[in-house]
Design an enzyme around this catalytic site. Structure first.
Site, PDB file in Angstrom:
ATOM      1  N   HIS A 200      11.630  48.970 124.133  1.00 51.38           N
ATOM      2  CA  HIS A 200      11.415  47.641 124.732  1.00 51.38           C
ATOM      3  C   HIS A 200      12.678  47.191 125.482  1.00 51.38           C
ATOM      4  CE1 HIS A 200       8.381  46.758 121.283  1.00 51.38           C
ATOM      5  NE2 HIS A 200       7.688  46.909 122.421  1.00 51.38           N
ATOM      6  N   LYS A 224      -4.230  42.038 116.072  1.00 53.19           N
ATOM      7  CA  LYS A 224      -3.402  42.554 114.952  1.00 53.19           C
ATOM      8  C   LYS A 224      -2.347  41.511 114.595  1.00 53.19           C
ATOM      9  CE  LYS A 224      -0.225  45.143 117.865  1.00 53.19           C
ATOM     10  NZ  LYS A 224      -0.086  46.042 118.834  1.00 53.19           N
ATOM     11  N   ARG A 273       4.247  54.280 128.123  1.00 49.92           N
ATOM     12  CA  ARG A 273       4.885  55.446 127.506  1.00 49.92           C
ATOM     13  C   ARG A 273       4.161  56.742 127.846  1.00 49.92           C
ATOM     14  NH1 ARG A 273       4.683  52.818 121.705  1.00 49.92           N
ATOM     15  NH2 ARG A 273       2.684  52.371 122.664  1.00 49.92           N
ATOM     16  N   SER A 311       6.548  50.012 117.845  1.00 50.00           N
ATOM     17  CA  SER A 311       6.896  49.045 116.802  1.00 50.00           C
ATOM     18  C   SER A 311       6.219  49.423 115.496  1.00 50.00           C
ATOM     19  CB  SER A 311       6.448  47.636 117.217  1.00 50.00           C
ATOM     20  OG  SER A 311       7.176  47.206 118.322  1.00 50.00           O
TER      21      SER A 311
HETATM   22  O1  PNS Z   1       3.111  44.467 122.313  1.00 49.11           O
HETATM   23  P1  PNS Z   1       1.637  44.230 122.457  1.00 49.11           P
HETATM   24  O2  PNS Z   1       0.973  44.005 121.120  1.00 49.11           O
HETATM   25  O3  PNS Z   1       0.956  45.282 123.251  1.00 49.11           O
HETATM   26  O4  PNS Z   1       1.519  42.843 123.267  1.00 49.11           O
HETATM   27  C1  PNS Z   1       0.279  42.328 123.540  1.00 49.11           C
HETATM   28  C2  PNS Z   1       0.390  40.999 124.265  1.00 49.11           C
HETATM   29  C3  PNS Z   1       1.136  39.987 123.421  1.00 49.11           C
HETATM   30  C4  PNS Z   1       1.116  41.215 125.570  1.00 49.11           C
HETATM   31  C5  PNS Z   1      -1.057  40.542 124.539  1.00 49.11           C
HETATM   32  O5  PNS Z   1      -1.757  40.510 123.350  1.00 49.11           O
HETATM   33  C6  PNS Z   1      -1.130  39.179 125.216  1.00 49.11           C
HETATM   34  O6  PNS Z   1      -0.982  39.108 126.392  1.00 49.11           O
HETATM   35  N1  PNS Z   1      -1.380  38.140 124.403  1.00 49.11           N
HETATM   36  C7  PNS Z   1      -1.525  36.784 124.904  1.00 49.11           C
HETATM   37  C8  PNS Z   1      -2.978  36.368 124.837  1.00 49.11           C
HETATM   38  C9  PNS Z   1      -3.701  36.754 126.107  1.00 49.11           C
HETATM   39  O7  PNS Z   1      -3.377  36.360 127.191  1.00 49.11           O
HETATM   40  N2  PNS Z   1      -4.769  37.558 125.953  1.00 49.11           N
HETATM   41  C10 PNS Z   1      -5.616  37.964 127.050  1.00 49.11           C
HETATM   42  C11 PNS Z   1      -5.098  39.117 127.815  1.00 49.11           C
HETATM   43  S1  PNS Z   1      -5.274  40.643 127.014  1.00 49.11           S
END
Ligand code: PNS
Length: 352
Positions: A200, A224, A273, A311
């Site tokens: 990250h 999650k 990745r 993670s």
């Molecule tokens: O590290 P991750 O778990 O892949 O991150 C995911 C994240 C936080 C980027 C994603 O869940 C997110 O954008 N959450 C905010 C809620 C949202 O906008 N959801 C709709 C788009 S998928």
């Protein structure tokens, strides 16, 4: 030669003095069409004015006043004659002199122009053209434009702080310059960061090298549940990116698109990745694009040494007492060991 459009449309201009290369009616028409054709007031500066045809066209199309600058005596007489022919003599000032010197005088008198027309002799020395062009922005009003007619490729000159577009008409290049508005590019780097990994940090650092400002958005993923509260995850990130001046870390509680709007960001940056990441990222990028079409998702390829790093792997290794050195930044090694092993113990105790 005739005035192409405006109040003096169709009026004939006088004979062209020897040594002067006037802009053809066709090029003049195209030039003013690209500028927006007609105007309501303001002053125009016609440098290396020749017959004055360009400045006269500007007066005819609505500019209130014009200053013509020309060194050649016969050309100055031709400009005066053309002003009489078109009836613009009271709205014009004809200055006989060296362009560079006249620019200095106008700058000292704090004169500003909405339009500066420049048609230097094609054989003008590059150094003189460069010096003249570099002084022009001080005479230009905020929304003003500079038009340069030239026989050489436009890429051979430019004006600092201005952006230009060039069109070619036969052997003539017309470049139109306007002030380059300074826009700040802001990107959002979103994630759960549970915890932030070396991978990250590499992506955040590389994004900070591309964009003016990067906002790391510590979000929740409804699919999650995170092990650590968002404040704690954000604190760990701050510890490791604190040395990057153009990076800030914030908690994102709602939708990513809303977070991006609130922060004036037009770009989401994510690390990719391997092909296995692609499917989910593609889905999220499409969903976000659907919600906010102006928002672009940009992917930065992870460094090879981070391609296996996640993670969830860090959580599992730290939780089971393994060594996460190299997987998370050195500065948060102890904190990650502590927090995630404690977290795993609590979970195991709960299960037990
Ligand atoms: O590290 P991750 O778990 O892949 O991150 C995911 C994240 C936080 C980027 C994603 O869940 C997110 O954008 N959450 C905010 C809620 C949202 O906008 N959801 C709709 C788009 S998928």
């Amino acid at each position: 030669m005739r005035v192409v459009a405006g109040s003096a449309r169709g009026k004939r201009l006088g004979t062209v003095p020897p040594g002067v290369r006037p802009t053809s009616d066709r090029v003049r028409e195209s030039l003013f069409n690209s500028l927006g054709q007609f105007f309501d007031g303001g002053a125009v500066l016609d440098l290396y004015a020749g017959t004055g045809a360009l400045g006269i066209e500007a007066l005819s199309r609505g500019f209130e006043k014009a200053v013509f600058v020309e060194k050649d005596r016969r050309a100055v007489a031709a400009i005066r004659d053309n002003l009489l022919r078109t009836g613009f003599q009271d709205r014009a000032e004809v200055v006989r002199g060296d362009v560079e010197q006249v620019i200095e005088t106008l700058a000292e008198r704090e004169r500003f122009f909405r339009l500066i027309l420049l048609d230097p002799p094609y054989k003008i020395a590059g150094a003189e053209l460069e010096s003249v062009l570099s002084r022009l922005p001080v005479l230009l009003s905020a929304q003003g434009k500079i038009v340069v007619e030239s026989g050489v490729s436009p890429y051979e000159f430019g004006i600092r702080g201005m952006k230009g577009t060039t069109r070619r008409y036969g052997g003539t290049h017309i470049s139109i310059f306007a002030r380059a508005e300074r826009t700040v590019s802001i990107a959002v780097c979103p994630g759960s960061f549970d915890p932030v990994t070396a991978g990250h940090v590499d992506i955040i650092r590389r994004a900070a090298g591309i964009f003016d400002h990067v906002v790391v958005a510590v979000g929740g993923n409804l699919r999650k549940k995170a092990r650590l509260p968002s404040e704690e995850r954000a604190r760990l990130i701050e510890k490791v990116v604190g040395n990057l001046e153009n990076v800030t870390v914030e908690i994102m509680s709602g939708l990513l698109v809303d977070f991006a709007k609130q922060h004036g960001a037009r770009v989401i940056v994510k690390g990719l990745r391997a092909v296995s990441d692609f499917e989910l990222e593609f889905e999220q990028a499409q969903l976000n694009r659907n919600l906010y079409p102006e928002l672009e998702t940009v992917f930065i390829m992870s460094a090879a040494e981070h391609s296996f790093l996640s993670s969830s792997a860090v959580r599992e290794i730290a939780g089971l007492g393994g060594d996460v050195r190299g997987l998370v930044p050195e500065g948060i090694l102890d904190a990650v060991r502590e927090q995630y092993s404690a977290d795993a113990r609590v979970e195991q105790e709960n299960k037990g």
